[in-house]
Scaffold this motif. Sequence first.
Motif, PDB file in Angstrom:
ATOM      1  N   PHE A 124       0.831  -1.208   0.000  1.00 61.59           N
ATOM      2  CA  PHE A 124       0.000   0.000   0.000  1.00 61.59           C
ATOM      3  C   PHE A 124       0.866   1.258   0.000  1.00 61.59           C
ATOM      4  CE2 PHE A 124      -1.688   3.296   2.914  1.00 61.59           C
ATOM      5  CZ  PHE A 124      -2.680   3.811   2.097  1.00 61.59           C
ATOM      6  N   LEU A 125       1.919   1.273   0.815  1.00 64.28           N
ATOM      7  CA  LEU A 125       2.813   2.435   0.857  1.00 64.28           C
ATOM      8  C   LEU A 125       3.566   2.606  -0.459  1.00 64.28           C
ATOM      9  CD1 LEU A 125       4.383   2.474   4.453  1.00 64.28           C
ATOM     10  CD2 LEU A 125       2.432   3.761   3.552  1.00 64.28           C
ATOM     11  N   ALA A 126       3.885   1.494  -1.126  1.00 61.00           N
ATOM     12  CA  ALA A 126       4.532   1.588  -2.434  1.00 61.00           C
ATOM     13  C   ALA A 126       3.610   2.284  -3.432  1.00 61.00           C
ATOM     14  CB  ALA A 126       4.906   0.197  -2.941  1.00 61.00           C
ATOM     15  N   PHE A 127       2.325   1.948  -3.380  1.00 58.74           N
ATOM     16  CA  PHE A 127       1.335   2.631  -4.228  1.00 58.74           C
ATOM     17  C   PHE A 127       1.254   4.117  -3.862  1.00 58.74           C
ATOM     18  CE2 PHE A 127      -3.080   4.157  -4.528  1.00 58.74           C
ATOM     19  CZ  PHE A 127      -3.245   4.122  -5.910  1.00 58.74           C
ATOM     20  N   VAL A 128       1.237   4.410  -2.562  1.00 58.69           N
ATOM     21  CA  VAL A 128       1.215   5.802  -2.094  1.00 58.69           C
ATOM     22  C   VAL A 128       2.432   6.557  -2.618  1.00 58.69           C
ATOM     23  CG1 VAL A 128       1.461   7.252  -0.028  1.00 58.69           C
ATOM     24  CG2 VAL A 128      -0.172   5.362  -0.037  1.00 58.69           C
ATOM     25  N   TYR A 129       3.584   5.904  -2.623  1.00 54.60           N
ATOM     26  CA  TYR A 129       4.822   6.544  -3.088  1.00 54.60           C
ATOM     27  C   TYR A 129       4.737   6.903  -4.572  1.00 54.60           C
ATOM     28  CZ  TYR A 129       9.822   7.223  -3.964  1.00 54.60           C
ATOM     29  OH  TYR A 129      11.043   7.738  -4.318  1.00 54.60           O
ATOM     30  N   VAL A 130       4.218   5.975  -5.377  1.00 53.69           N
ATOM     31  CA  VAL A 130       4.077   6.232  -6.816  1.00 53.69           C
ATOM     32  C   VAL A 130       3.126   7.409  -7.053  1.00 53.69           C
ATOM     33  CG1 VAL A 130       3.228   5.301  -8.996  1.00 53.69           C
ATOM     34  CG2 VAL A 130       4.609   3.865  -7.484  1.00 53.69           C
ATOM     35  N   VAL A 131       1.998   7.414  -6.346  1.00 56.52           N
ATOM     36  CA  VAL A 131       1.037   8.517  -6.470  1.00 56.52           C
ATOM     37  C   VAL A 131       1.677   9.832  -6.038  1.00 56.52           C
ATOM     38  CG1 VAL A 131      -1.155   9.442  -5.608  1.00 56.52           C
ATOM     39  CG2 VAL A 131      -0.965   7.009  -6.181  1.00 56.52           C
ATOM     40  N   THR A 132       2.434   9.782  -4.948  1.00 55.84           N
ATOM     41  CA  THR A 132       3.110  10.986  -4.448  1.00 55.84           C
ATOM     42  C   THR A 132       4.054  11.563  -5.489  1.00 55.84           C
ATOM     43  OG1 THR A 132       3.007  10.164  -2.169  1.00 55.84           O
ATOM     44  CG2 THR A 132       4.617  11.892  -2.637  1.00 55.84           C
ATOM     45  N   LEU A 133       4.884  10.706  -6.079  1.00 56.82           N
ATOM     46  CA  LEU A 133       5.828  11.174  -7.086  1.00 56.82           C
ATOM     47  C   LEU A 133       5.110  11.731  -8.314  1.00 56.82           C
ATOM     48  CD1 LEU A 133       8.673   8.474  -7.095  1.00 56.82           C
ATOM     49  CD2 LEU A 133       8.647  10.701  -5.961  1.00 56.82           C
ATOM     50  N   VAL A 134       4.130  10.998  -8.814  1.00 59.83           N
ATOM     51  CA  VAL A 134       3.443  11.401 -10.050  1.00 59.83           C
ATOM     52  C   VAL A 134       2.754  12.747  -9.868  1.00 59.83           C
ATOM     53  CG1 VAL A 134       1.525  10.853 -11.607  1.00 59.83           C
ATOM     54  CG2 VAL A 134       3.153   9.060 -10.932  1.00 59.83           C
ATOM     55  N   PHE A 135       1.973  12.881  -8.801  1.00 56.35           N
ATOM     56  CA  PHE A 135       1.187  14.102  -8.621  1.00 56.35           C
ATOM     57  C   PHE A 135       2.063  15.302  -8.267  1.00 56.35           C
ATOM     58  CE2 PHE A 135      -2.406  11.286  -8.692  1.00 56.35           C
ATOM     59  CZ  PHE A 135      -3.443  12.074  -9.173  1.00 56.35           C
TER      60      PHE A 135
END
Length: 320
Positions: free
Chosen positions: A36-47
């Motif tokens: 879940f945190l890995a997904f959060v990290y990807v979203v954080t970087l992209v946005f």
Amino acid sequence: MSFLRTVLNDSRIIHPPGFYIIGFETFPYISIYIIFLAFVYVVTLVFNILLIYIIARDHNLHTPKFMAVVNLAVIDVFLSTSIIPSMIKTFLFKDNFVPFNLCLLQMYVYYTATSLESYALAVLAYDRFIAICFPLRQNLFNTLPIMSCIVGLTWVYNLGRVAYSTAIMTRLSFCNSVRVFSYFCDYAPVFRLACNDYTLQWSVASTSSMVNLMGPFTFIVLSYGSILVTVFRMKSVGSRMKALATCIEHLVLVAVFYIPIFSIFLIGLYLRLIDPDQRVLSLSLASCIPPCINPIVYSWKTKDIKTRALALVHRMKISP
């Protein structure tokens, strides 16, 4: 033990090869949480990168407010990068050893970014304060050069302060356990492992936490107190609603950042009811979620950014 400390203080400092991170010992679904945190990290970087790109490309957005927004986005990228990749390595791939120097580096980047996040929210509060309370003097009190100086000062101050806090960790000797009960190389869990006196490190940590969280938070509260006074002096209800609407996204970010941190520390300090694993889980969420939410809130609630983001997505769809 007291004899050992005296000898070490008078002779030499012992630094271990590294530390072992052992948080989440009783947490049953740690792998799911880290994914879940890995997904959060990807979203954080992209946005955040998208937000920086949109503001950098559009000269109409080169204003003090959006400079402060870009500052927050850059800090969010640093904060999430300092913590989530290491958690993936530690808890998903079961490689929980962190070399001593890398531990200090992670400590430095994380606490610099966390402090900068707090000050970045205060800078955004300053922008709203000037825009609403002194609308006719914005060109005097809130220009791009002034905002650049304010942002630059927060970076210089926090980079220097955390450098000192991290450097004094090298004065400690670690001659017993090197098992750090946290989700990363956390400052207090590490210095508590030392077998010589860590009074200085404890004093610096406690003072820094109070000053760099309560200082910006107090400024934010006072700013919004002044904003409310100004808003309720407005004769038109429409003007009041319009002024308050410009503050919504910032208030959401303030709540997302400060409420979890204050809740965890106050409950732990006064009630002592938090299970160690629950505390580690709560602190990790408090560190990882705000950088993900911040750009989404600004992109969704700020019309200028939302319009340009949708236009960019549209261009990407129609391009061959």
